[in-house]
Design a protein around this motif. Sequence first.
Motif, PDB file in Angstrom:
ATOM      1  N   UNK A 212       0.824  -1.216   0.000  1.00  0.00           N
ATOM      2  CA  UNK A 212       0.000   0.000   0.000  1.00  0.00           C
ATOM      3  C   UNK A 212       0.859   1.267   0.000  1.00  0.00           C
ATOM      4  N   UNK A 213       2.143   1.134  -0.296  1.00  0.00           N
ATOM      5  CA  UNK A 213       3.079   2.242  -0.130  1.00  0.00           C
ATOM      6  C   UNK A 213       2.815   3.417  -1.062  1.00  0.00           C
ATOM      7  N   UNK A 214       2.178   3.160  -2.205  1.00  0.00           N
ATOM      8  CA  UNK A 214       1.867   4.243  -3.139  1.00  0.00           C
ATOM      9  C   UNK A 214       0.928   5.270  -2.539  1.00  0.00           C
ATOM     10  N   UNK A 215       0.282   4.896  -1.470  1.00  0.00           N
ATOM     11  CA  UNK A 215      -0.691   5.737  -0.762  1.00  0.00           C
ATOM     12  C   UNK A 215      -0.147   7.134  -0.454  1.00  0.00           C
ATOM     13  N   UNK A 216       1.174   7.199  -0.173  1.00  0.00           N
ATOM     14  CA  UNK A 216       1.729   8.472   0.275  1.00  0.00           C
ATOM     15  C   UNK A 216       2.464   9.244  -0.827  1.00  0.00           C
ATOM     16  N   UNK A 217       2.404   8.737  -2.066  1.00  0.00           N
ATOM     17  CA  UNK A 217       3.135   9.386  -3.167  1.00  0.00           C
ATOM     18  C   UNK A 217       2.863  10.878  -3.243  1.00  0.00           C
ATOM     19  N   UNK A 218       1.584  11.216  -3.172  1.00  0.00           N
ATOM     20  CA  UNK A 218       1.152  12.593  -3.339  1.00  0.00           C
ATOM     21  C   UNK A 218       1.804  13.489  -2.282  1.00  0.00           C
ATOM     22  N   UNK A 219       1.649  13.101  -1.009  1.00  0.00           N
ATOM     23  CA  UNK A 219       2.181  13.918   0.083  1.00  0.00           C
ATOM     24  C   UNK A 219       3.710  13.970   0.046  1.00  0.00           C
ATOM     25  N   UNK A 220       4.337  12.840  -0.274  1.00  0.00           N
ATOM     26  CA  UNK A 220       5.801  12.787  -0.293  1.00  0.00           C
ATOM     27  C   UNK A 220       6.377  13.478  -1.523  1.00  0.00           C
ATOM     28  N   UNK A 309       2.577  -9.370  -2.016  1.00  0.00           N
ATOM     29  CA  UNK A 309       3.983  -8.943  -1.996  1.00  0.00           C
ATOM     30  C   UNK A 309       4.074  -7.517  -2.535  1.00  0.00           C
ATOM     31  N   UNK A 310       4.852  -6.672  -1.886  1.00  0.00           N
ATOM     32  CA  UNK A 310       5.007  -5.295  -2.396  1.00  0.00           C
ATOM     33  C   UNK A 310       6.098  -5.242  -3.456  1.00  0.00           C
ATOM     34  N   UNK A 311       5.709  -5.200  -4.732  1.00  0.00           N
ATOM     35  CA  UNK A 311       6.678  -5.238  -5.832  1.00  0.00           C
ATOM     36  C   UNK A 311       6.933  -3.834  -6.374  1.00  0.00           C
ATOM     37  N   UNK A 312       8.181  -3.525  -6.664  1.00  0.00           N
ATOM     38  CA  UNK A 312       8.512  -2.233  -7.293  1.00  0.00           C
ATOM     39  C   UNK A 312       8.746  -2.453  -8.783  1.00  0.00           C
ATOM     40  N   UNK A 378       0.651  14.562 -10.073  1.00  0.00           N
ATOM     41  CA  UNK A 378      -0.713  14.365  -9.565  1.00  0.00           C
ATOM     42  C   UNK A 378      -1.543  13.511 -10.524  1.00  0.00           C
ATOM     43  N   UNK A 379      -2.271  12.529  -9.967  1.00  0.00           N
ATOM     44  CA  UNK A 379      -3.153  11.699 -10.779  1.00  0.00           C
ATOM     45  C   UNK A 379      -2.503  10.425 -11.290  1.00  0.00           C
ATOM     46  N   UNK A 380      -1.210  10.237 -11.032  1.00  0.00           N
ATOM     47  CA  UNK A 380      -0.549   9.012 -11.493  1.00  0.00           C
ATOM     48  C   UNK A 380      -1.148   7.795 -10.804  1.00  0.00           C
ATOM     49  N   UNK A 381      -1.064   6.638 -11.471  1.00  0.00           N
ATOM     50  CA  UNK A 381      -1.680   5.420 -10.960  1.00  0.00           C
ATOM     51  C   UNK A 381      -1.106   5.012  -9.598  1.00  0.00           C
ATOM     52  N   UNK A 382       0.243   5.111  -9.465  1.00  0.00           N
ATOM     53  CA  UNK A 382       0.870   4.654  -8.218  1.00  0.00           C
ATOM     54  C   UNK A 382       0.291   5.370  -7.007  1.00  0.00           C
ATOM     55  N   UNK A 383       0.054   6.665  -7.170  1.00  0.00           N
ATOM     56  CA  UNK A 383      -0.452   7.438  -6.052  1.00  0.00           C
ATOM     57  C   UNK A 383      -1.886   7.114  -5.723  1.00  0.00           C
ATOM     58  N   UNK A 384      -2.551   6.420  -6.641  1.00  0.00           N
ATOM     59  CA  UNK A 384      -3.972   6.163  -6.438  1.00  0.00           C
ATOM     60  C   UNK A 384      -4.230   4.788  -5.824  1.00  0.00           C
ATOM     61  N   UNK A 385      -3.154   4.074  -5.446  1.00  0.00           N
ATOM     62  CA  UNK A 385      -3.350   2.715  -4.921  1.00  0.00           C
ATOM     63  C   UNK A 385      -3.794   2.796  -3.459  1.00  0.00           C
ATOM     64  N   UNK A 386      -5.045   3.121  -3.272  1.00  0.00           N
ATOM     65  CA  UNK A 386      -5.525   3.368  -1.909  1.00  0.00           C
ATOM     66  C   UNK A 386      -6.319   2.206  -1.333  1.00  0.00           C
ATOM     67  N   UNK A 387      -6.379   1.073  -2.033  1.00  0.00           N
ATOM     68  CA  UNK A 387      -7.222  -0.036  -1.554  1.00  0.00           C
ATOM     69  C   UNK A 387      -6.795  -0.507  -0.182  1.00  0.00           C
TER      70      UNK A 387
END
Length: 387
Positions: A212-220, A309-312, A378-387
Amino acid sequence: MKRTLLVLGGGIVGLSCAYEALKQGWRAIVVDRGEIGGQASGAAAGMLAPFYESGEGPDAFFRLCLDSFDRYPAWTAEIEEAAGMSAGFVRSGSLHVALLEADTLSLHGRLAWQTRHCAGLEWLDGTDLPRVEPSLPSGLAGALYCPDEAHVQAPLLVKALATACARLGAQLLPHAGEMTAVSQSEAGGLSVRFEACGTIGADALCCCLGAWSGRLSDWLGLRIPVHPIRGQICAYDPAPVSLRHIVFGPQAYWVGKPDGLLVCGASEDEAGFDRTVTAGGIGRLVRAGGRLFPTLSGAAPAQSWAGLRPATLDGWPLIGPVPGRPGVYIAAGHYRNGILLSPATSAAFGRWLAAGGGAGGDGADRAFRPDRFGAYVAGEREGATTA
Ligand SMILES: Cc1cc2nc3c(=O)[nH]c(=O)nc-3n(C[C@H](O)[C@H](O)[C@H](O)COP(=O)(O)OP(=O)(O)OC[C@H]3O[C@@H](n4cnc5c(N)ncnc54)[C@H](O)[C@@H]3O)c2cc1C
């Protein structure tokens, strides 16, 4: 006054970073949306297999795996002592089996360069295999034998780490609900608001949100291209075959645990954040077992489960400080190796923390920089992984 570290995510990575900070004299608060250890870390097979996981050559990832592996015996012993419980560490060795002659080429390639890093790494012909691992049939093409590789019981290790952290004074806050706001003052003070446990202030923040790490993309302000890869896994109880080593086959692996379970994993499927176990996923593992071990043919697993698994994007983890956010760190994206990599990850985090996020990193750390994928748009897919 002790400084406070807030750790987001109570998987093995978050707990091991909290443990490191506590040893440095910090106060630590570990917050999880769900159960502590309730996601990938609790689902893992617990293999510590730096040689199996590195086929390409002695790159920075291999060196990180090996560094972490070398730390494991002392690290687990220290945690076991602090927690007063076992984590089930077993140095079993491993066999990477080739069923057909065509499968041997890549294994010989690994042998050629890995032999410099592992005393006793050797090629076993098919006729030698039943002597080393009696449950294997004769007639296989051979196997790469690694005497060093080991395993732990991942759920026990997570429990031991959580207990050790709590005994050192950490606050563990499971079921904190959704994170609703994150902010940093001009003076650097951090504050995170959670639905169920209110606002928590801290001097440093370590983001260990696994898949779920993409969750903070926007803020970071960083691209954090971490996506979930589902692993379905099962266990036979009692084990129809007793294994001395971890056995890696072309389609699955098998690990005999000290509690008598035979664990067999794992699928790698893209299913978003869905942790459902499917008949197809487990069926493939069961059939692979029947092909390799005559005694597994027809046996049904007693348990099955799945984890994410958290994959990059490049398969390597993100470990280090976030540029432009003083006191904020990421330790995430450990994909198939978060259990193996936790000692080295937390040691690297500890170096950064001690250096105040400044010059704590060495060359190896730089290969895993969290900002290597660039700035978040803003709006990138990674940042939207909020599930
Ligand atoms: C089937 C399977 C087998 C595996 N086998 C091995 C193995 O043999 N060896 C090995 O080294 N690795 C293995 N792995 C990989 C390993 O499990 C992972 O790399 C590791 O657990 C990642 O740890 P983590 O702490 O980053 O993530 P997680 O354990 O997933 O922890 C992340 C935590 O963050 C929490 N969280 C998410 N969103 C929020 C939020 N908004 N607020 C607060 N908390 C939040 C989650 O609830 C979760 O508890 C396996 C994985 C699977 C699925």
